[in-house]
Design a protein around this motif. Sequence first.
Motif, short mmCIF file in Angstrom:
data_model
loop_
_atom_site.label_atom_id
_atom_site.label_comp_id
_atom_site.label_asym_id
_atom_site.label_seq_id
_atom_site.Cartn_x
_atom_site.Cartn_y
_atom_site.Cartn_z
N TYR A 135 0.83 -1.19 0.00
CA TYR A 135 0.00 0.00 0.00
C TYR A 135 0.88 1.26 0.00
O TYR A 135 1.05 1.91 1.05
CB TYR A 135 -0.92 0.00 1.22
N TRP A 137 0.52 4.31 -0.58
CA TRP A 137 -0.27 5.54 -0.66
C TRP A 137 -0.75 5.89 0.76
O TRP A 137 -0.81 5.04 1.64
CB TRP A 137 -1.48 5.35 -1.59
N PRO A 138 -1.11 7.14 0.99
CA PRO A 138 -1.47 7.57 2.34
C PRO A 138 -2.94 7.37 2.71
O PRO A 138 -3.33 7.58 3.85
CB PRO A 138 -1.14 9.08 2.31
N PHE A 139 -3.79 6.97 1.74
CA PHE A 139 -5.22 6.87 2.01
C PHE A 139 -5.62 5.45 2.39
O PHE A 139 -4.87 4.49 2.19
CB PHE A 139 -6.03 7.35 0.80
N ASP A 140 -6.83 5.33 2.94
CA ASP A 140 -7.38 4.04 3.32
C ASP A 140 -7.82 3.29 2.07
O ASP A 140 -8.70 3.75 1.33
CB ASP A 140 -8.57 4.24 4.27
#
Length: 380
Positions: A135, A137-140
């Motif tokens: 993952y 990336w910083p988002f959920d």
Amino acid sequence: MKLRVPPLRPPGFSGRLHDARTATAIGRWLAVAVVLCFVTGLVSHCLQHPPAWLADDLPSRPSGGYRLTQGLHVASGIAAVPLLLAKMWTVYPRLFEWPAVRSVRHGLERLSAALLVASAVLELFTGLLNTAQWYPWPFDFVQVHYALGWTFTGALVLHIALKAPDIKAHWSRGSAGTLALPAEDGPNRRALLTGVFAAVGAVTLTTAGQSFTPLGRFDLLAPRHPDHGPQGLPVNRTAVAAGVAAVSVEDWRLTVAGPRPYELTLDGLRAMRQYEATLPIACVEGWSKSADWSGVRIRDLLDRAGAPRGARVRVVSMERGGAYSVTELAHTYARDELTLLALRLNGRALSPDHGFPARIIAPNRPGVLQTKWVHRLEVL
């Protein structure tokens, strides 16, 4: 001396493989893949994050339902990748059409295509990385993936509505037509379509084995193999990663909080009537594997605590800070005779990575909700 700048002209494209008939032929198979992916994705999301109106009535049967739907979700998403690339290749000359917008309908068509391509690429790209549990990336992931699914579906419906006349005109085998491109000789359409479908078959065959075990021997490209792991079952989160230290059998207690609360030692649990069930662990990443579990039925523990028949149960793990260290069992799961507080896996005591001393195993339930290292049950 005056410098003359030649006028900008859109590039020219030739070849009959950039025509509407080819785009339609690939597009209808892509539509099948993405619709199947979307529907099974909705099932997955509702089971993992049920809306309030459904939380008390989640179905616990069929026992392998989540394994089937999530396997289809990941397989259809992977199959959509070569189809999407082929579809984009057939229509990319339209990016260079001039003028860029000729009418309101044409502008909406281009807008829907841009939104459709952007959401599809992001949806499939993030989904593929999720199967490898990477993952960057910083988002959920779960919430964004879910929102992108709806965005893509809305853009697809709008695009089909705007392109319906063209799709109808080029749907049948005998139709002809191009995107106003020169029809020069080149590789024929049949060869292209054969190559695309061969690619779809290849990626499906070499990845589906992670959930469809008869194809396990061909599981070459999937990030997980269902036979690799302690006690013959994969593990996503180890005891060390969960911050669960070695459990002292003498100190461990299961607390059941209800109208008649009580505690049990591990020996006390072992002294209760033991039940066996063959159930799969099926994870959102796409892998799944059936195993033989034995332990105490949750319904028996609830009856001893005086729990009402329709009560939900909060399950609390010894895991530290995990997103699923606290989960809930709807009454449909809690009262299902196959739902166990498992103590043994494939004939042996649970290993630490599989949740020793006790874990939840329930039918038709995502793997992230099959809580490990359980030490407390709360009747809600």
